[in-house]
Scaffold this motif. Sequence first.
Motif, PDB file in Angstrom:
ATOM      1  N   VAL A 208     -24.266 -43.747  93.832  1.00 49.52           N
ATOM      2  CA  VAL A 208     -24.496 -42.845  94.974  1.00 49.52           C
ATOM      3  C   VAL A 208     -25.156 -41.536  94.564  1.00 49.52           C
ATOM      4  O   VAL A 208     -25.748 -40.859  95.393  1.00 49.52           O
TER       5      VAL A 208
ATOM      6  N   GLU B  49     -19.365 -48.803  97.264  1.00 49.64           N
ATOM      7  CA  GLU B  49     -18.265 -47.848  97.192  1.00 49.64           C
ATOM      8  C   GLU B  49     -18.709 -46.681  96.319  1.00 49.64           C
ATOM      9  O   GLU B  49     -19.486 -46.858  95.380  1.00 49.64           O
ATOM     10  N   PRO B  50     -18.233 -45.486  96.592  1.00 47.81           N
ATOM     11  CA  PRO B  50     -18.659 -44.310  95.825  1.00 47.81           C
ATOM     12  C   PRO B  50     -18.361 -44.402  94.332  1.00 47.81           C
ATOM     13  O   PRO B  50     -18.990 -43.717  93.538  1.00 47.81           O
ATOM     14  N   ARG B  51     -17.427 -45.247  93.937  1.00 45.33           N
ATOM     15  CA  ARG B  51     -17.053 -45.334  92.524  1.00 45.33           C
ATOM     16  C   ARG B  51     -17.826 -46.390  91.738  1.00 45.33           C
ATOM     17  O   ARG B  51     -17.547 -46.618  90.566  1.00 45.33           O
TER      18      ARG B  51
ATOM     19  N   LEU C  98     -20.651 -46.892 101.219  1.00 48.37           N
ATOM     20  CA  LEU C  98     -21.615 -45.940 101.752  1.00 48.37           C
ATOM     21  C   LEU C  98     -23.013 -46.552 101.717  1.00 48.37           C
ATOM     22  O   LEU C  98     -23.350 -47.279 100.787  1.00 48.37           O
TER      23      LEU C  98
ATOM     24  N   ASP D 144     -29.305 -41.720  95.056  1.00 44.96           N
ATOM     25  CA  ASP D 144     -29.898 -42.094  96.342  1.00 44.96           C
ATOM     26  C   ASP D 144     -31.299 -41.492  96.441  1.00 44.96           C
ATOM     27  O   ASP D 144     -31.475 -40.278  96.336  1.00 44.96           O
TER      28      ASP D 144
END
Length: 185
Positions: A84, A37-39, A21, A87
Amino acid sequence: MPDDDQTSMAHAMAPPHVPALPLTLRINGSDHQLMVEPRVSLLDALRERLHLTGTKKGCDRGQCGACTVLVDGQRINSCLTLAVMHDGREITTVEGIGQEGAPHPVQTAFMDHDGFQCGYCTPGQICSTVALLRELAEGQASSVTQGERPVAFSEDEIRERMSGNLCRCGAYQNIVAAIRTAVGA
Protein backbone atom coordinates in the motif's frame (compact mmCIF):
# COMPACT_ATOMS: atom_id res chain seq x y z
CA MET A 1 -7.73 -26.50 30.39
CA PRO A 2 -11.32 -27.09 29.16
CA ASP A 3 -12.01 -26.78 25.43
CA ASP A 4 -14.10 -23.62 25.89
CA ASP A 5 -11.17 -21.84 27.56
CA GLN A 6 -8.79 -22.90 24.77
CA THR A 7 -11.22 -21.64 22.12
CA SER A 8 -11.69 -18.25 23.78
CA MET A 9 -7.90 -17.92 24.25
CA ALA A 10 -7.33 -18.68 20.55
CA HIS A 11 -9.87 -16.03 19.56
CA ALA A 12 -8.23 -13.49 21.85
CA MET A 13 -4.80 -14.17 20.28
CA ALA A 14 -5.97 -14.14 16.62
CA PRO A 15 -5.17 -10.93 14.74
CA PRO A 16 -8.21 -8.82 13.96
CA HIS A 17 -9.57 -8.97 10.42
CA VAL A 18 -8.25 -6.07 8.40
CA PRO A 19 -10.28 -5.02 5.38
CA ALA A 20 -8.57 -5.04 1.99
CA LEU A 21 -7.80 -1.70 0.37
CA PRO A 22 -7.88 -0.81 -3.34
CA LEU A 23 -4.43 -0.31 -4.78
CA THR A 24 -2.88 0.43 -8.16
CA LEU A 25 0.64 -0.86 -8.62
CA ARG A 26 2.44 0.33 -11.76
CA ILE A 27 4.77 -2.57 -12.47
CA ASN A 28 7.08 -2.77 -15.48
CA GLY A 29 5.01 -0.11 -17.24
CA SER A 30 1.58 -1.67 -16.66
CA ASP A 31 -1.04 -0.77 -14.06
CA HIS A 32 -2.38 -3.56 -11.85
CA GLN A 33 -5.53 -3.02 -9.77
CA LEU A 34 -5.50 -5.01 -6.53
CA MET A 35 -7.35 -5.34 -3.26
CA VAL A 36 -4.83 -6.05 -0.50
CA GLU A 37 -4.77 -5.96 3.25
CA PRO A 38 -2.59 -3.11 4.54
CA ARG A 39 -0.11 -5.58 6.04
CA VAL A 40 0.75 -7.34 2.73
CA SER A 41 4.38 -6.78 1.75
CA LEU A 42 5.25 -5.60 -1.72
CA LEU A 43 7.11 -8.89 -2.21
CA ASP A 44 4.02 -10.96 -1.41
CA ALA A 45 1.83 -8.78 -3.64
CA LEU A 46 4.26 -9.29 -6.53
CA ARG A 47 4.70 -13.03 -6.09
CA GLU A 48 1.38 -14.24 -4.73
CA ARG A 49 -1.13 -11.80 -6.20
CA LEU A 50 0.48 -10.85 -9.53
CA HIS A 51 2.50 -14.06 -10.10
CA LEU A 52 5.69 -12.12 -10.87
CA THR A 53 7.95 -14.76 -9.37
CA GLY A 54 11.27 -13.41 -10.65
CA THR A 55 11.58 -11.45 -7.41
CA LYS A 56 12.68 -14.03 -4.85
CA LYS A 57 11.80 -14.48 -1.20
CA GLY A 58 15.09 -15.26 0.50
CA CYS A 59 15.31 -14.32 4.15
CA ASP A 60 12.10 -12.23 4.35
CA ARG A 61 14.03 -9.95 6.75
CA GLY A 62 15.85 -7.54 4.42
CA GLN A 63 19.21 -9.20 4.92
CA CYS A 64 19.90 -11.03 1.64
CA GLY A 65 18.69 -8.78 -1.20
CA ALA A 66 17.03 -11.58 -3.20
CA CYS A 67 13.81 -9.50 -3.22
CA THR A 68 15.43 -6.30 -4.56
CA VAL A 69 13.22 -4.31 -6.94
CA LEU A 70 13.34 -0.73 -8.17
CA VAL A 71 10.76 1.81 -7.00
CA ASP A 72 10.97 5.08 -8.89
CA GLY A 73 14.50 4.01 -9.87
CA GLN A 74 15.66 3.39 -6.28
CA ARG A 75 16.49 -0.14 -5.15
CA ILE A 76 14.58 -1.47 -2.17
CA ASN A 77 14.06 -4.77 -0.41
CA SER A 78 10.46 -5.56 -1.30
CA CYS A 79 10.09 -7.82 1.75
CA LEU A 80 10.52 -4.81 4.06
CA THR A 81 7.88 -2.53 2.61
CA LEU A 82 4.12 -2.69 2.38
CA ALA A 83 2.39 -2.83 -0.98
CA VAL A 84 0.00 0.00 0.00
CA MET A 85 2.98 2.33 0.39
CA HIS A 86 3.64 2.12 -3.36
CA ASP A 87 0.23 2.99 -4.75
CA GLY A 88 0.81 4.64 -8.15
CA ARG A 89 4.61 4.51 -7.96
CA GLU A 90 6.75 3.03 -10.75
CA ILE A 91 7.97 -0.45 -9.76
CA THR A 92 10.45 -2.39 -11.87
CA THR A 93 11.03 -6.08 -11.24
CA VAL A 94 13.58 -8.28 -12.97
CA GLU A 95 10.85 -9.17 -15.49
CA GLY A 96 10.88 -5.52 -16.60
CA ILE A 97 14.66 -5.07 -16.89
CA GLY A 98 15.08 -6.50 -20.39
CA GLN A 99 12.87 -7.87 -23.10
CA GLU A 100 12.62 -11.35 -24.49
CA GLY A 101 15.22 -11.61 -27.21
CA ALA A 102 16.78 -8.28 -26.16
CA PRO A 103 18.34 -8.60 -22.70
CA HIS A 104 19.49 -5.53 -20.79
CA PRO A 105 23.30 -5.01 -20.88
CA VAL A 106 23.44 -6.01 -17.20
CA GLN A 107 21.73 -9.31 -17.97
CA THR A 108 24.10 -9.92 -20.88
CA ALA A 109 27.12 -9.17 -18.67
CA PHE A 110 25.88 -11.59 -16.00
CA MET A 111 25.50 -14.32 -18.65
CA ASP A 112 28.88 -13.56 -20.26
CA HIS A 113 30.73 -13.67 -16.92
CA ASP A 114 28.77 -16.53 -15.29
CA GLY A 115 27.64 -14.06 -12.61
CA PHE A 116 25.43 -16.71 -11.05
CA GLN A 117 25.53 -20.31 -9.95
CA CYS A 118 22.20 -21.49 -8.55
CA GLY A 119 20.61 -18.25 -9.81
CA TYR A 120 18.38 -17.64 -6.80
CA CYS A 121 19.97 -14.29 -5.94
CA THR A 122 20.42 -13.22 -9.57
CA PRO A 123 17.17 -11.25 -10.01
CA GLY A 124 17.99 -9.12 -6.97
CA GLN A 125 21.62 -8.78 -8.08
CA ILE A 126 20.50 -7.59 -11.53
CA CYS A 127 18.00 -5.06 -10.16
CA SER A 128 20.62 -3.78 -7.73
CA THR A 129 23.20 -3.49 -10.52
CA VAL A 130 20.79 -1.45 -12.66
CA ALA A 131 20.40 0.93 -9.70
CA LEU A 132 24.19 0.97 -9.18
CA LEU A 133 24.68 2.11 -12.79
CA ARG A 134 22.22 4.97 -12.28
CA GLU A 135 23.89 5.95 -8.99
CA LEU A 136 27.30 6.07 -10.67
CA ALA A 137 25.94 8.07 -13.63
CA GLU A 138 24.42 10.58 -11.19
CA GLY A 139 27.66 10.80 -9.18
CA GLN A 140 26.03 9.59 -5.96
CA ALA A 141 28.55 8.97 -3.20
CA SER A 142 29.03 5.78 -1.20
CA SER A 143 31.07 5.11 1.93
CA VAL A 144 33.99 4.15 -0.33
CA THR A 145 33.76 7.38 -2.33
CA GLN A 146 34.41 9.61 0.70
CA GLY A 147 33.25 12.74 -1.10
CA GLU A 148 35.35 12.28 -4.26
CA ARG A 149 33.97 13.90 -7.40
CA PRO A 150 33.62 12.42 -9.91
CA VAL A 151 33.02 9.06 -8.25
CA ALA A 152 36.02 6.82 -8.91
CA PHE A 153 34.86 3.47 -10.18
CA SER A 154 36.63 0.50 -8.56
CA GLU A 155 36.04 -3.05 -7.35
CA ASP A 156 35.78 -1.69 -3.80
CA GLU A 157 33.06 0.69 -5.02
CA ILE A 158 31.16 -2.22 -6.63
CA ARG A 159 31.47 -4.39 -3.54
CA GLU A 160 30.26 -1.58 -1.27
CA ARG A 161 27.28 -0.72 -3.45
CA MET A 162 26.32 -4.40 -3.84
CA SER A 163 26.84 -5.28 -0.16
CA GLY A 164 23.09 -5.65 0.42
CA ASN A 165 22.87 -8.50 -2.09
CA LEU A 166 24.24 -11.81 -0.88
CA CYS A 167 25.16 -14.83 -3.00
CA ARG A 168 25.13 -18.02 -0.98
CA CYS A 169 27.06 -19.80 -3.77
CA GLY A 170 29.91 -17.30 -3.54
CA ALA A 171 29.91 -16.14 -7.18
CA TYR A 172 31.10 -12.68 -6.11
CA GLN A 173 34.19 -12.62 -8.32
CA ASN A 174 32.07 -13.25 -11.42
CA ILE A 175 29.37 -10.82 -10.28
CA VAL A 176 31.96 -8.05 -9.87
CA ALA A 177 33.39 -8.86 -13.32
CA ALA A 178 29.88 -8.70 -14.81
CA ILE A 179 29.25 -5.32 -13.19
CA ARG A 180 32.58 -3.96 -14.46
CA THR A 181 31.52 -4.98 -17.98
CA ALA A 182 28.03 -3.49 -17.52
CA VAL A 183 29.54 -0.17 -16.43
CA GLY A 184 31.54 -0.14 -19.66
CA ALA A 185 28.42 -0.90 -21.71
